[in-house]
Design a protein around this motif. Sequence first.
Motif, PDB file in Angstrom:
ATOM      1  N   ARG A  21       0.822  -1.075   0.059  1.00 53.36           N
ATOM      2  CA  ARG A  21      -0.069   0.062  -0.043  1.00 53.36           C
ATOM      3  C   ARG A  21       0.904   1.170  -0.003  1.00 53.36           C
ATOM      4  O   ARG A  21       0.398   2.448  -0.463  1.00 53.36           O
ATOM      5  N   SER A  46       0.168   5.270  -1.130  1.00 54.05           N
ATOM      6  CA  SER A  46       0.116   6.419  -0.037  1.00 54.05           C
ATOM      7  C   SER A  46       1.239   7.385  -0.367  1.00 54.05           C
ATOM      8  O   SER A  46       0.762   8.768  -0.370  1.00 54.05           O
ATOM      9  N   ARG A 101      -0.443   9.641  -3.449  1.00 50.85           N
ATOM     10  CA  ARG A 101      -1.483  10.367  -2.924  1.00 50.85           C
ATOM     11  C   ARG A 101      -0.683  11.613  -2.338  1.00 50.85           C
ATOM     12  O   ARG A 101      -1.473  12.788  -2.436  1.00 50.85           O
ATOM     13  N   SER A 146      -5.576  10.313   7.296  1.00 52.04           N
ATOM     14  CA  SER A 146      -5.736   9.982   5.865  1.00 52.04           C
ATOM     15  C   SER A 146      -4.197   9.772   5.284  1.00 52.04           C
ATOM     16  O   SER A 146      -3.920   8.722   4.722  1.00 52.04           O
ATOM     17  N   PRO A 157     -10.278  17.971  -3.923  1.00 51.31           N
ATOM     18  CA  PRO A 157     -11.591  17.729  -4.037  1.00 51.31           C
ATOM     19  C   PRO A 157     -11.931  16.449  -3.046  1.00 51.31           C
ATOM     20  O   PRO A 157     -10.977  15.744  -2.661  1.00 51.31           O
ATOM     21  N   PHE A 190      -9.547  20.537 -11.112  1.00 48.67           N
ATOM     22  CA  PHE A 190      -8.336  20.518 -11.692  1.00 48.67           C
ATOM     23  C   PHE A 190      -8.063  21.331 -12.653  1.00 48.67           C
ATOM     24  O   PHE A 190      -6.753  21.636 -12.984  1.00 48.67           O
ATOM     25  N   MET A 239      -7.662  14.854 -15.296  1.00 52.43           N
ATOM     26  CA  MET A 239      -8.280  14.396 -14.349  1.00 52.43           C
ATOM     27  C   MET A 239      -8.952  13.030 -14.484  1.00 52.43           C
ATOM     28  O   MET A 239      -8.695  12.166 -13.229  1.00 52.43           O
ATOM     29  N   HIS A 256      -6.571   5.499  -8.491  1.00 50.21           N
ATOM     30  CA  HIS A 256      -7.424   4.921  -7.521  1.00 50.21           C
ATOM     31  C   HIS A 256      -7.347   3.174  -7.932  1.00 50.21           C
ATOM     32  O   HIS A 256      -8.252   2.709  -7.512  1.00 50.21           O
ATOM     33  N   GLN A 285      -6.069   2.098  -0.448  1.00 46.66           N
ATOM     34  CA  GLN A 285      -7.227   1.859   0.432  1.00 46.66           C
ATOM     35  C   GLN A 285      -8.030   3.193   0.910  1.00 46.66           C
ATOM     36  O   GLN A 285      -7.339   4.103   0.802  1.00 46.66           O
ATOM     37  N   ALA A 286      -9.253   2.994   1.241  1.00 48.98           N
ATOM     38  CA  ALA A 286      -9.926   4.078   1.597  1.00 48.98           C
ATOM     39  C   ALA A 286     -10.803   3.682   3.035  1.00 48.98           C
ATOM     40  O   ALA A 286     -11.113   2.625   3.264  1.00 48.98           O
ATOM     41  N   ARG A 287     -10.906   4.784   3.661  1.00 50.05           N
ATOM     42  CA  ARG A 287     -11.648   4.453   4.950  1.00 50.05           C
ATOM     43  C   ARG A 287     -13.122   4.632   4.671  1.00 50.05           C
ATOM     44  O   ARG A 287     -13.668   5.547   4.006  1.00 50.05           O
ATOM     45  N   SER A 293     -17.301  10.274  -6.202  1.00 49.28           N
ATOM     46  CA  SER A 293     -16.648  11.160  -7.057  1.00 49.28           C
ATOM     47  C   SER A 293     -16.229  10.259  -8.169  1.00 49.28           C
ATOM     48  O   SER A 293     -16.052  10.673  -9.417  1.00 49.28           O
ATOM     49  N   MET A 299       1.146  17.321 -13.783  1.00 50.29           N
ATOM     50  CA  MET A 299       0.845  17.598 -12.251  1.00 50.29           C
ATOM     51  C   MET A 299       2.072  18.194 -11.539  1.00 50.29           C
ATOM     52  O   MET A 299       2.018  18.927 -10.706  1.00 50.29           O
TER      53      MET A 299
HETATM   54  C1  HEM Z   1     -10.655  13.284  -8.602  1.00 49.95           C
HETATM   55  C2  HEM Z   1     -10.457  13.596  -7.304  1.00 49.95           C
HETATM   56  C3  HEM Z   1     -10.065  12.672  -6.372  1.00 49.95           C
HETATM   57  C4  HEM Z   1     -10.684  12.550  -5.061  1.00 49.95           C
HETATM   58  C5  HEM Z   1     -12.193  13.287  -4.680  1.00 49.95           C
HETATM   59  C6  HEM Z   1      -9.907  11.523  -4.346  1.00 49.95           C
HETATM   60  C7  HEM Z   1     -10.309  11.121  -3.141  1.00 49.95           C
HETATM   61  C8  HEM Z   1      -9.868  10.127  -2.567  1.00 49.95           C
HETATM   62  C9  HEM Z   1     -10.157   9.470  -1.108  1.00 49.95           C
HETATM   63  C10 HEM Z   1     -11.440  10.068  -0.343  1.00 49.95           C
HETATM   64  C11 HEM Z   1      -9.216   8.577  -0.783  1.00 49.95           C
HETATM   65  C12 HEM Z   1      -9.255   7.912   0.456  1.00 49.95           C
HETATM   66  C13 HEM Z   1      -8.764   8.508   1.704  1.00 49.95           C
HETATM   67  C14 HEM Z   1      -9.108   7.878   3.129  1.00 49.95           C
HETATM   68  O1  HEM Z   1      -9.806   6.819   3.165  1.00 49.95           O
HETATM   69  O2  HEM Z   1      -8.559   8.335   4.070  1.00 49.95           O
HETATM   70  C15 HEM Z   1      -8.276   8.655  -1.578  1.00 49.95           C
HETATM   71  C16 HEM Z   1      -7.346   7.660  -1.830  1.00 49.95           C
HETATM   72  C17 HEM Z   1      -6.192   7.682  -2.642  1.00 49.95           C
HETATM   73  N1  HEM Z   1      -6.109   8.502  -3.758  1.00 49.95           N
HETATM   74 FE1  HEM Z   1      -7.351   9.815  -4.499  1.00 49.95          FE
HETATM   75  N2  HEM Z   1      -8.728  11.184  -4.877  1.00 49.95           N
HETATM   76  C18 HEM Z   1      -8.773  11.923  -6.041  1.00 49.95           C
HETATM   77  C19 HEM Z   1      -7.530  12.067  -7.151  1.00 49.95           C
HETATM   78  C20 HEM Z   1      -6.397  11.394  -6.805  1.00 49.95           C
HETATM   79  C21 HEM Z   1      -5.358  11.602  -7.509  1.00 49.95           C
HETATM   80  C22 HEM Z   1      -5.342  12.506  -8.816  1.00 49.95           C
HETATM   81  C23 HEM Z   1      -4.452  10.677  -7.252  1.00 49.95           C
HETATM   82  C24 HEM Z   1      -2.900  10.667  -7.615  1.00 49.95           C
HETATM   83  C25 HEM Z   1      -2.481  10.852  -8.782  1.00 49.95           C
HETATM   84  C26 HEM Z   1      -5.227  10.213  -6.318  1.00 49.95           C
HETATM   85  C27 HEM Z   1      -4.547   8.909  -5.436  1.00 49.95           C
HETATM   86  C28 HEM Z   1      -5.229   8.366  -4.233  1.00 49.95           C
HETATM   87  C29 HEM Z   1      -4.310   7.190  -3.961  1.00 49.95           C
HETATM   88  C30 HEM Z   1      -3.295   6.410  -4.297  1.00 49.95           C
HETATM   89  C31 HEM Z   1      -5.318   6.651  -2.742  1.00 49.95           C
HETATM   90  C32 HEM Z   1      -4.998   5.572  -1.762  1.00 49.95           C
HETATM   91  C33 HEM Z   1      -3.989   6.217  -0.701  1.00 49.95           C
HETATM   92  C34 HEM Z   1      -3.564   5.094   0.327  1.00 49.95           C
HETATM   93  O3  HEM Z   1      -3.837   3.602   0.189  1.00 49.95           O
HETATM   94  O4  HEM Z   1      -3.005   5.387   1.135  1.00 49.95           O
HETATM   95  N3  HEM Z   1      -6.196  10.530  -5.784  1.00 49.95           N
HETATM   96  N4  HEM Z   1      -8.586   9.653  -2.632  1.00 49.95           N
END
Ligand code: HEM
Length: 317
Positions: free
Chosen positions: A54, A58, A61, A96, A162, A175, A185, A192, A196-198, A261, A296
């Motif tokens: 993971r 992380s 993100r 997070s 977002p 974006f 975007m 994703h 993981q997500a909460r 989203s 980006m």
């Molecule tokens: C398009 C709008 C986006 C929204 C609304 C969004 C929202 C989220 C949310 C809510 C989570 C879970 C956070 C948690 O549970 O604590 C997440 C996880 C994640 N996001 Fe996004 N995200 C977006 C775009 C992106 C982008 C552009 C990237 C990277 C290029 C990205 C990479 C990730 C990754 C890799 C995770 C998992 C992180 C982990 O497991 O620690 N996201 N995102």
Amino acid sequence: MASSSNTLFCFLALSIIALGANGQLSSTFYSTTCPNLQTIVRSAMARAVAQEARMGASILRLFFHDCFVNGCDGSILLDDTSTFTGEKNAGPNANSVRGFNVIDTIKSQVEASCPAKVSCADILALAARDGVNLLGGPTWTVLLGRRDAKTASQSAANNNLPGPSSSLQTLITMFGNKGLTAKDMTALSGAHTIGQARCTTFRSHIYSDTNINAAFAATRKQTCPQSGGDNNLAPIDVQTPTRFDNAYYQNLVGQRGLFHSDQELFNGGSQDSLVSTYSTSASTFISDFVNAMVKMGNISPLTGTNGEIRLNCRKIN
Ligand code: HEM
């Protein structure tokens, strides 16, 4: 005359190479000041990802959340102090974002090899690229030369990132505010495919939205109750959560997006056809993703004499 104009031409050509195509960042920025940089980052990321897959997600993100808040300037890495409130505890980050210890480890190894030369912002950009690649995704050339911010902004973090209940229009606008297109975007959202997500981030989607596969919603409800269990984790990509592939888009086509989203990208709107394309063509997704990651990474970097090379990523010098 001819030789002096040749000299001038060579000088200009070298300057363009040194500065990079956008006039600021360059792939060779540290080639004399820290020639082992990329090897150090790669090995440290390989260890971190071997220990916990993971972590590749992380760190990716972390880079996104750095770049969207006043540019890719390492501001997200700054700890709060008694006189300073940074980004770590902003709404989208608190409890997070993770991976700070991995960045600290890499930074101390880089400092041991080339003291006071390499920014935390650049380390994060390289580590994000390597995390993707170590999970089976592409690699690409990271442009370097970013410097570190001397400040961070909790309110900018709250306003520029977002959230999981964002609409398609909000995603496109947010974006767009960073110079990224709707296509960028949609391609970047393919991140994703890992991580993981909460429960708290996707509860309303699985309980209240109707554009969701019923069996998928039922599976997610098993570990994400209607109340309580806010921090219970679920894979964002139900198929291959530790593999950087195009399964995320296949999930969207099958109404198995985890966040409201996410599913907005395939819900009868402008991004549907691109999502369909990515769902069947991994190579198209990968090439658009790489292109968008480089874009980006170019968001408002501090260069030249702006900012500083932080010695400890958690605090300003
Ligand atoms: C398009 C709008 C986006 C929204 C609304 C969004 C929202 C989220 C949310 C809510 C989570 C879970 C956070 C948690 O549970 O604590 C997440 C996880 C994640 N996001 Fe996004 N995200 C977006 C775009 C992106 C982008 C552009 C990237 C990277 C290029 C990205 C990479 C990730 C990754 C890799 C995770 C998992 C992180 C982990 O497991 O620690 N996201 N995102």
